[in-house]
Design an enzyme around this catalytic site. Structure first.
Site, mmCIF file in Angstrom:
data_model
loop_
_atom_site.group_PDB
_atom_site.id
_atom_site.type_symbol
_atom_site.label_atom_id
_atom_site.label_comp_id
_atom_site.label_asym_id
_atom_site.label_seq_id
_atom_site.Cartn_x
_atom_site.Cartn_y
_atom_site.Cartn_z
ATOM 1 N N SER A 34 -28.555 -12.824 40.864
ATOM 2 C CA SER A 34 -28.172 -12.345 42.257
ATOM 3 C C SER A 34 -26.392 -12.925 42.258
ATOM 4 C CB SER A 34 -28.809 -12.495 43.457
ATOM 5 O OG SER A 34 -28.490 -11.903 44.624
ATOM 6 N N ASP A 61 -35.565 -3.151 42.611
ATOM 7 C CA ASP A 61 -34.637 -4.026 42.741
ATOM 8 C C ASP A 61 -33.649 -3.575 43.977
ATOM 9 O OD1 ASP A 61 -32.410 -6.115 42.575
ATOM 10 O OD2 ASP A 61 -32.591 -6.164 40.589
ATOM 11 N N HIS A 73 -35.825 -7.691 43.102
ATOM 12 C CA HIS A 73 -34.699 -8.519 43.161
ATOM 13 C C HIS A 73 -34.937 -9.652 42.841
ATOM 14 C CE1 HIS A 73 -30.522 -9.256 43.718
ATOM 15 N NE2 HIS A 73 -30.731 -10.211 44.457
#
Length: 345
Positions: free
Chosen positions: A149, A292, A319
Site C-alpha cells: 500500500s 482491491d 487490498h
C-alpha cells in the site's frame, strides 16, 4: 575395556562439541544467533535517523538469517504499524527468508514527532529508508524491499533514487499513480456501492466528521469489508486490529486523506510515477487482487513497464491479500524471492 565413567565423559565431550560447532543444516543456520548483536532484545533495534530537525529513532526487528535474501518490510498507512504484517511470521521462516519489521517515523513503535515537516514528507521518508538500510547492513547482494500500500508507493520512490542498493523490489497492492487510484474508485468501486451509504459518507467527509463512529461504521460495512479486507470487521485478524488501532491520524489524514476511498485533499493526491517505471531495472514483482481498492489490471500493467517485471494476481483477495488470499499471496511472493536469488528471474 573403557569404564562407564569414561564413556560418559566421551559422550559429554561430543555433546559439547556439537553445541559449539557451526550449524549443520539450513534450519539450524537460519536460527543461529552467533555473532549477532541483537540477541538480548529478540532482534529489536532502535535505529537513529538523522533529520534536519535532529536525531530520532525508528523501531526494527530482525527475524532469521539468510546471507542472500534479506527483506525489509514497509508497512502501509501511512501512519500504521508493522503489526498487520505479522502474517509473514507464518511463511518466511519456513522458507528460510531473513526479514525485518520496521515502524516508520511517526508510527507507534518509533518516535512520533509532532512536526509535519518530518511526518508528512515523502522525500524525508525515502531518506529514512536509506538510513535504515545502511544501519542494517543491507546491500545489492541481499537487499529486497517489500512495500505494501503506502509502503509500495514509498518503495517505488526509494527504487527510483537508490535502486543500486537493491537486489529485488516488491510493490504490493499499490498503483503508481494516485490520480488513477482515484479514477478507479470513482468510476468502478463507488458506483457499485450502496448509494445512500456513499452519500452519507461523502456528507460526513464534507463536514470533517472523520472521527464520528457513524463514519467508520459506514466505511466498514459498505467498503472496507469488501475491498480492504474481505472479512467482517469484528473478525479481522488480531494483528490487523492492533495495527489499525494505532494508526497515527497526524500522518495518515494529511498524507492520504480521511479514508481508503480514494485520496483527496491530501499531500499525495497528485503523486504519479507511472512514466518513470521504465527507470526501475531491478527484478520487480507487483501484486494485485481482484477486490482491491486499486485496479489489479493497472498493477499488471506496471509489471510490464519496469525492465524486469512479474505480476502476481490474487483472485480471491482484496487490498490486504496477505490475509484474504494468503496462500496465493505468499506462494507467489516466496517464489519471486527464491527465483531472483537463484538467478532464475
Amino acid at each position: 575395556m573403557r569404564t562407564f565413567a569414561s564413556l560418559c565423559a566421551g559422550m559429554l565431550l561430543c555433546l559439547t562439541a556439537a553445541c559449539v560447532a557451526a550449524p549443520s543444516s539450513p534450519a539450524a543456520a537460519y536460527f543461529d544467533n552467533t555473532g549477532r548483536s541483537d540477541v538480548l532484545s529478540g532482534g529489536v533495534r532502535m535505529i537513529p535517523i538523522q533529520t534536519a530537525k535532529g536525531v530520532f529513532h525508528v523501531w526494527t526487528k530482525r527475524v532469521g538469517n539468510n546471507p542472500t535474501i534479506k527483506v525489509l518490510l514497509l508497512h502501509g498507512g501511512p501512519g500504521a504499524t508493522h503489526e498487520y504484517m505479522e502474517a509473514f511470521d507464518s511463511f518466511f521462516p519456513g522458507a528460510g527468508i531473513e526479514y525485518y519489521y520496521y515502524d516508520q517515523l511517526g508510527s507507534a513503535y518509533s518516535d512520533q514527532p509532532d512536526d509535519p515537516e518530518l511526518i508528512n514528507s515523502l522525500p524525508r521518508y525515502v531518506e529514512e529508508v536509506e538510513q535504515v538500510r545502511q544501519a542494517l547492513g543491507l546491500d545489492s547482494k541481499n537487499f529486497y524491499l517489500v512495500g505494501h500500500s503506502w509502503g509500495g508507493l514509498l518503495a517505488i520512490e526509494y527504487a527510483l533514487k537508490y535502486q543500486q542498493h537493491l537486489k529485488g523490489l516488491v510493490i504490493s497492492n499499490m498503483v503508481s499513480s494516485i490520480p488513477d487510484y482515484n479514477h478507479y474508485a470513482e468510476t468502478v468501486l463507488m458506483p457499485a456501492m450502496d448509494q445512500k451509504a456513499l452519500a452519507e459518507i461523502n456528507q460526513l467527509e464534507a463536514q470533517g466528521k472523520y472521527n464520528e463512529p457513524r463514519y467508520e461504521e459506514l466505511l466498514n460495512a459498505f467498503y472496507y469489508n469488501q475491498h480492504v479486507l474481505r472479512m467482517p470487521a469484528d473478525q479481522w485478524p488480531e494483528p490487523v486490529k492492533r495495527s489499525f488501532a494505532r494508526m497515527n491520524p497526524k500522518v495518515y489524514v494529511p498524507m492520504q486523506g480521511p479514508s481508503e476511498l480514494g485520496s483527496h485533499n491530501a499531500i499525495l493526491e497528485h503523486w504519479s510515477r507511472t512514466a518513470d517505471l521504465p527507470k526501475i531495472t531491478v527484478p520487480t514483482l507487483t501484486i494485485g487482487a481482484r477486490y482491491d481498492t486499486m485496479d489489479p489490471e493497472y498493477m499488471k500493467m506496471m509489471s510490464t513497464k519496469v525492465k524486469h517485471g512479474r505480476f502476481l494476481y490474487c483472485p480471491d483477495g482484496s487490498h490486504m491479500a496477505m490475509y484474504d488470499n494468503q496462500q496465493t499471496y505468499f506462494t507467489g511472493l516466496i517464489r519471486f524471492l527464491k527465483d531472483v536469488d537463484g538467478g532464475r528471474f
